[in-house]
Design a protein around this motif. Sequence first.
Motif, PDB file in Angstrom:
ATOM      1  N   ASP A 170     -23.987 -32.828 -28.111  1.00  0.00           N
ATOM      2  CA  ASP A 170     -25.230 -32.572 -27.840  1.00  0.00           C
ATOM      3  C   ASP A 170     -26.135 -33.696 -26.918  1.00  0.00           C
ATOM      4  OD1 ASP A 170     -25.975 -33.575 -30.174  1.00  0.00           O
ATOM      5  OD2 ASP A 170     -27.805 -32.426 -30.497  1.00  0.00           O
ATOM      6  N   ASN A 171     -25.438 -34.312 -25.949  1.00  0.00           N
ATOM      7  CA  ASN A 171     -26.182 -35.597 -25.460  1.00  0.00           C
ATOM      8  C   ASN A 171     -25.740 -35.655 -24.101  1.00  0.00           C
ATOM      9  OD1 ASN A 171     -23.333 -37.020 -25.190  1.00  0.00           O
ATOM     10  ND2 ASN A 171     -23.582 -37.333 -27.378  1.00  0.00           N
ATOM     11  N   ILE A 172     -26.135 -36.585 -23.161  1.00  0.00           N
ATOM     12  CA  ILE A 172     -26.027 -36.625 -21.818  1.00  0.00           C
ATOM     13  C   ILE A 172     -24.401 -36.716 -21.419  1.00  0.00           C
ATOM     14  CG2 ILE A 172     -28.244 -37.555 -21.163  1.00  0.00           C
ATOM     15  CD1 ILE A 172     -26.892 -40.417 -21.098  1.00  0.00           C
ATOM     16  N   PHE A 173     -23.554 -37.129 -22.507  1.00  0.00           N
ATOM     17  CA  PHE A 173     -22.195 -37.412 -22.184  1.00  0.00           C
ATOM     18  C   PHE A 173     -21.373 -35.877 -22.867  1.00  0.00           C
ATOM     19  CE2 PHE A 173     -23.576 -41.488 -22.970  1.00  0.00           C
ATOM     20  CZ  PHE A 173     -23.288 -42.022 -21.648  1.00  0.00           C
ATOM     21  N   GLY A 174     -22.277 -34.834 -23.103  1.00  0.00           N
ATOM     22  CA  GLY A 174     -21.595 -33.622 -23.830  1.00  0.00           C
ATOM     23  C   GLY A 174     -20.989 -32.625 -22.873  1.00  0.00           C
ATOM     24  N   ILE A 175     -20.426 -33.008 -21.552  1.00  0.00           N
ATOM     25  CA  ILE A 175     -19.458 -32.268 -20.839  1.00  0.00           C
ATOM     26  C   ILE A 175     -18.223 -33.018 -20.589  1.00  0.00           C
ATOM     27  CG2 ILE A 175     -19.245 -30.797 -19.160  1.00  0.00           C
ATOM     28  CD1 ILE A 175     -21.062 -29.562 -20.927  1.00  0.00           C
ATOM     29  N   PRO A 176     -17.022 -32.739 -20.836  1.00  0.00           N
ATOM     30  CA  PRO A 176     -15.937 -33.709 -20.754  1.00  0.00           C
ATOM     31  C   PRO A 176     -15.382 -33.721 -19.483  1.00  0.00           C
ATOM     32  CG  PRO A 176     -15.170 -31.817 -22.077  1.00  0.00           C
ATOM     33  CD  PRO A 176     -16.489 -31.512 -21.674  1.00  0.00           C
ATOM     34  N   GLY A 177     -15.780 -32.682 -18.494  1.00  0.00           N
ATOM     35  CA  GLY A 177     -15.108 -32.620 -17.115  1.00  0.00           C
ATOM     36  C   GLY A 177     -16.445 -32.139 -16.153  1.00  0.00           C
ATOM     37  N   ASP A 178     -15.942 -31.585 -15.048  1.00  0.00           N
ATOM     38  CA  ASP A 178     -16.882 -30.949 -14.121  1.00  0.00           C
ATOM     39  C   ASP A 178     -17.190 -29.536 -14.753  1.00  0.00           C
ATOM     40  OD1 ASP A 178     -16.431 -32.965 -12.546  1.00  0.00           O
ATOM     41  OD2 ASP A 178     -15.446 -31.868 -10.944  1.00  0.00           O
ATOM     42  N   GLU A 179     -18.442 -29.110 -15.103  1.00  0.00           N
ATOM     43  CA  GLU A 179     -18.653 -27.917 -15.552  1.00  0.00           C
ATOM     44  C   GLU A 179     -18.806 -26.824 -14.821  1.00  0.00           C
ATOM     45  OE1 GLU A 179     -21.399 -25.005 -17.086  1.00  0.00           O
ATOM     46  OE2 GLU A 179     -21.754 -26.224 -15.069  1.00  0.00           O
ATOM     47  N   ASP A 180     -18.815 -27.054 -13.405  1.00  0.00           N
ATOM     48  CA  ASP A 180     -18.667 -26.153 -12.414  1.00  0.00           C
ATOM     49  C   ASP A 180     -19.503 -24.910 -12.636  1.00  0.00           C
ATOM     50  OD1 ASP A 180     -16.627 -27.595 -10.952  1.00  0.00           O
ATOM     51  OD2 ASP A 180     -15.124 -26.959 -12.155  1.00  0.00           O
ATOM     52  N   GLN A 239     -30.126 -12.979 -26.544  1.00  0.00           N
ATOM     53  CA  GLN A 239     -29.239 -11.715 -26.664  1.00  0.00           C
ATOM     54  C   GLN A 239     -28.168 -12.001 -27.712  1.00  0.00           C
ATOM     55  OE1 GLN A 239     -27.603 -10.644 -22.941  1.00  0.00           O
ATOM     56  NE2 GLN A 239     -26.390  -9.011 -23.709  1.00  0.00           N
ATOM     57  N   ILE A 240     -28.011 -13.633 -27.932  1.00  0.00           N
ATOM     58  CA  ILE A 240     -27.168 -13.717 -29.064  1.00  0.00           C
ATOM     59  C   ILE A 240     -27.859 -14.866 -29.923  1.00  0.00           C
ATOM     60  CG2 ILE A 240     -25.121 -15.082 -29.747  1.00  0.00           C
ATOM     61  CD1 ILE A 240     -24.039 -14.771 -26.708  1.00  0.00           C
ATOM     62  N   GLN A 241     -27.771 -14.126 -31.290  1.00  0.00           N
ATOM     63  CA  GLN A 241     -28.493 -14.807 -32.465  1.00  0.00           C
ATOM     64  C   GLN A 241     -27.516 -15.496 -33.347  1.00  0.00           C
ATOM     65  OE1 GLN A 241     -31.890 -15.117 -32.731  1.00  0.00           O
ATOM     66  NE2 GLN A 241     -32.204 -13.804 -30.895  1.00  0.00           N
ATOM     67  N   VAL A 242     -27.712 -16.527 -33.964  1.00  0.00           N
ATOM     68  CA  VAL A 242     -26.847 -17.300 -34.639  1.00  0.00           C
ATOM     69  C   VAL A 242     -27.565 -17.573 -36.011  1.00  0.00           C
ATOM     70  CG1 VAL A 242     -25.457 -18.083 -32.671  1.00  0.00           C
ATOM     71  CG2 VAL A 242     -27.088 -19.705 -33.698  1.00  0.00           C
ATOM     72  N   GLU A 243     -26.791 -17.813 -36.958  1.00  0.00           N
ATOM     73  CA  GLU A 243     -27.234 -18.306 -37.982  1.00  0.00           C
ATOM     74  C   GLU A 243     -26.384 -19.427 -38.642  1.00  0.00           C
ATOM     75  OE1 GLU A 243     -28.013 -15.289 -41.222  1.00  0.00           O
ATOM     76  OE2 GLU A 243     -29.113 -14.266 -39.922  1.00  0.00           O
ATOM     77  N   GLY A 244     -26.684 -20.286 -39.492  1.00  0.00           N
ATOM     78  CA  GLY A 244     -25.879 -21.492 -39.888  1.00  0.00           C
ATOM     79  C   GLY A 244     -25.443 -22.522 -38.790  1.00  0.00           C
ATOM     80  N   GLY A 245     -24.562 -23.489 -39.096  1.00  0.00           N
ATOM     81  CA  GLY A 245     -24.345 -24.344 -37.897  1.00  0.00           C
ATOM     82  C   GLY A 245     -25.198 -25.582 -38.272  1.00  0.00           C
ATOM     83  N   THR A 246     -25.048 -26.697 -37.422  1.00  0.00           N
ATOM     84  CA  THR A 246     -25.968 -27.663 -37.356  1.00  0.00           C
ATOM     85  C   THR A 246     -26.903 -27.532 -36.282  1.00  0.00           C
ATOM     86  OG1 THR A 246     -24.580 -28.989 -36.066  1.00  0.00           O
ATOM     87  CG2 THR A 246     -24.045 -29.072 -38.274  1.00  0.00           C
ATOM     88  N   GLN A 247     -28.104 -28.414 -36.350  1.00  0.00           N
ATOM     89  CA  GLN A 247     -29.039 -28.135 -35.238  1.00  0.00           C
ATOM     90  C   GLN A 247     -28.070 -28.906 -34.040  1.00  0.00           C
ATOM     91  OE1 GLN A 247     -32.121 -27.590 -35.575  1.00  0.00           O
ATOM     92  NE2 GLN A 247     -33.413 -28.503 -33.883  1.00  0.00           N
ATOM     93  N   ALA A 248     -27.315 -29.940 -33.949  1.00  0.00           N
ATOM     94  CA  ALA A 248     -26.657 -30.237 -32.707  1.00  0.00           C
ATOM     95  C   ALA A 248     -25.615 -29.172 -32.297  1.00  0.00           C
ATOM     96  CB  ALA A 248     -25.604 -31.536 -33.008  1.00  0.00           C
ATOM     97  N   GLN A 249     -25.155 -28.396 -33.120  1.00  0.00           N
ATOM     98  CA  GLN A 249     -24.207 -27.392 -32.677  1.00  0.00           C
ATOM     99  C   GLN A 249     -24.902 -26.251 -31.980  1.00  0.00           C
ATOM    100  OE1 GLN A 249     -22.306 -26.389 -36.524  1.00  0.00           O
ATOM    101  NE2 GLN A 249     -20.372 -27.587 -35.761  1.00  0.00           N
ATOM    102  N   ARG A 250     -26.202 -25.926 -32.468  1.00  0.00           N
ATOM    103  CA  ARG A 250     -27.049 -24.992 -31.923  1.00  0.00           C
ATOM    104  C   ARG A 250     -27.534 -25.434 -30.442  1.00  0.00           C
ATOM    105  NH1 ARG A 250     -30.786 -21.404 -35.962  1.00  0.00           N
ATOM    106  NH2 ARG A 250     -29.326 -21.256 -37.572  1.00  0.00           N
ATOM    107  N   ARG A 251     -27.681 -26.590 -30.312  1.00  0.00           N
ATOM    108  CA  ARG A 251     -28.026 -27.061 -28.912  1.00  0.00           C
ATOM    109  C   ARG A 251     -27.012 -26.995 -27.948  1.00  0.00           C
ATOM    110  NH1 ARG A 251     -31.626 -31.091 -27.514  1.00  0.00           N
ATOM    111  NH2 ARG A 251     -30.029 -32.455 -27.234  1.00  0.00           N
ATOM    112  N   SER A 252     -25.933 -27.273 -28.410  1.00  0.00           N
ATOM    113  CA  SER A 252     -24.549 -27.358 -27.589  1.00  0.00           C
ATOM    114  C   SER A 252     -24.567 -26.051 -26.929  1.00  0.00           C
ATOM    115  CB  SER A 252     -23.535 -27.923 -28.189  1.00  0.00           C
ATOM    116  OG  SER A 252     -23.638 -29.517 -28.242  1.00  0.00           O
TER     117      SER A 252
END
Length: 750
Positions: A628-638, A270-283
Amino acid sequence: MQTKNLNYTIRKVGKKIILPAVTLAAMLLMSNGTKDKDEGNLQYVDPQIGGVAPFLQPTRTRIHIPNSMVRMYPERDDYRDDQIKSFPLNVRNHRSAPIFNILPVSGKFPSDKVPVSAWDQELEIATPYYYSTWLEDFDITVEFSPGEKTGFYRFNFKNAVDKKLYLRKLSGRNWELGSDGALTGTETFEGMQAFVYAVCDHKAEILEKEAGDYWLKWPAADDTTINFKYGISYISLEQAKRNLNTEISQWDFEKVKGNAKEKWSAVIDQIQVEGGTQAQRRSFYTALYRSYERMVNISEGDRYYSNYDGQVHQDKRNFYVDDWVWDTFLALHPLRYILQPDLEADMIDSYLRMYKQSGWLPQFPQVYGDSRPMNGFHSTIMIVDAWKKGIKDFDINLAYEAMKKNALQETMVPWRMDPACELDTFYYENGYFPALRPGEKETVALVDDFEKRQAVAVTLMHSYDDWALAQVALELGKKDDYQFFLKRSKNYKNLYWKEKGFFMPKDKDGNWIDIDPKFDGGMGGREYYDENNGWTYLWSVQHDVPGLQQLMGGPQVFEQRLDQLFREDLGRSTYELNARFPDFTGIVGQFSMGNEPSFHIPYLYNLTESPWKTQKKIRMLLNTWFKDNIFGIPGDEDGGGMSAFVVFSSMGFYPITPGVPVYTIGSPLFSKVVINLPNKRQFTISAPGCSTTNKYIQSAILNGKAIDSPWFTHDDIVNGGVLELEMGAYPNKQWGRDQSMVPEMFKTNN
């Protein structure tokens, strides 16, 4: 290792591997096939992101259909835990609470022991719609794909001679294997029941029972694969069977997987993006996926069971549960107002049905009933925000009745769902929640021993709630109520100690309690604040930012204090702070990216003469804390609360004040973002010069008209249009300083 896993493993480990071009191309063809074409944006979703938490709760590997009842995750502590305890057939709420736990077992494992198995992180495959892992101790590959109220497991036993299934003891009617081969059971929890009806494609027998646990065994055969499908119900065992037969009538694992994939593609694309890095798209796309875990639809056909009154209801409208509105009113619900307004209307109507069934408007509605963690009546803000943004398919008069009852009759004491007590009476009469002095003994029995009074936070939060309630009163022509609640929305001013420059506690006699707002208040600062310190709560006046600026001494002082927030040192060692404030994570100065009350703070620069600082801070925060890794959320995601912040901020705007149908502009990560709206229109953010370096807005055009204000309205989005941003490496410090929209935003505070 299967070829399919090779590219996944390389990506996960992140090692630099150099291969001949022809070999690499062949490997990618085998591993991905036509992945880019078939997967769309799903290729960027990685449920393992955030799998290790800074201190508290990890973001779990969750497999499910968007907003559906059945959710599965491998039962383990977090991504580092090398043992899987079981695979639940469902979880009752976002955080945990697994039910109907099973584990395939092979080999000479004693049946009187509880089995666990090591697993291999690099052999695990996790997508929103499909999961696979290898159980190292038993040499079994487990696969899973979800239905809405069903699930499908596939167990591949390398040892065809010894195939068993461990079934953890149930808290209700224990597992039973019928003469027809069907496996049934009941879990009892929190005064209600869940039912399961499961079948296998190979006839099983009971091996033996030990201490209530069950073991199934399949005869030795050449076939190493066992298929296991099931239905879940909160109504009855018969309904669980009906759910299974309706959703998964055949033994076709790939069909179930394909259906789940199709449903995920519909929302992720539903949301399409262009540009950005692969990591940013993954996040970004992983955050979007996380935004679809809650709330969950527990309607089964045209019926649903509600534990709010203990009845089965006939209703064609879907009934949703599992929400923590303290966490989700800030960004998750507002995101749905844009992407799925009809779904949001059903969710709000579910809140109102809960009110009619229980007598109270819930705050943390679970499947078993409401719970009251945290503080505030923020379901009021959620409902008002929806109404202001054009979502009106619910009874606003009933909603007002419910919100007003909470505001006048339910206690404000945190973590309590009781009638108002003497502390509430004090608040009504004096305009603030009274605090105790350090070491002073609690005198009110209703106050929780651990959660304390949270006196400053309660005053601030309920000021915002009352402001929201005043907006509805105004719309409904209830002028006296409007004035009453608008006056109460100013109560936050009663706790601003000008000489200290913070919201500080007062005792019952109206005297200031002189504390260190950085650190005092016991565990999590709960005697005065909540999970965060006074620096965080300094900005918790989203409903009246001009009023907050006036308290501080004007917009310039306000901006200076914002600067200081991000620069102020901890005043102690990091480990000392962490021991006192474990929720205070993702730290930048005294700013905490890892907790919900901070989400709007970087955007407050847009209410100063330096909007470029919002652009700078947002990019820094996204790039620092949401990798975009296993530490990629700085707190409780809730359950989507924090992920929705990432979705908004990555697109380049944010709803700074839920209840006001206006968004403020940040700095998009992508050169183009297209939101496909349910009304068949599109809203586009075009930033062709956007890059890692070019994060600053030079100029902006909205639907062909230049704008010099970092704001646009909800109507600008839903009517469709284009926001064009010229980006550059250095800030245009003149752009965005037009504050003409600000008085209009907060006009009811005049």
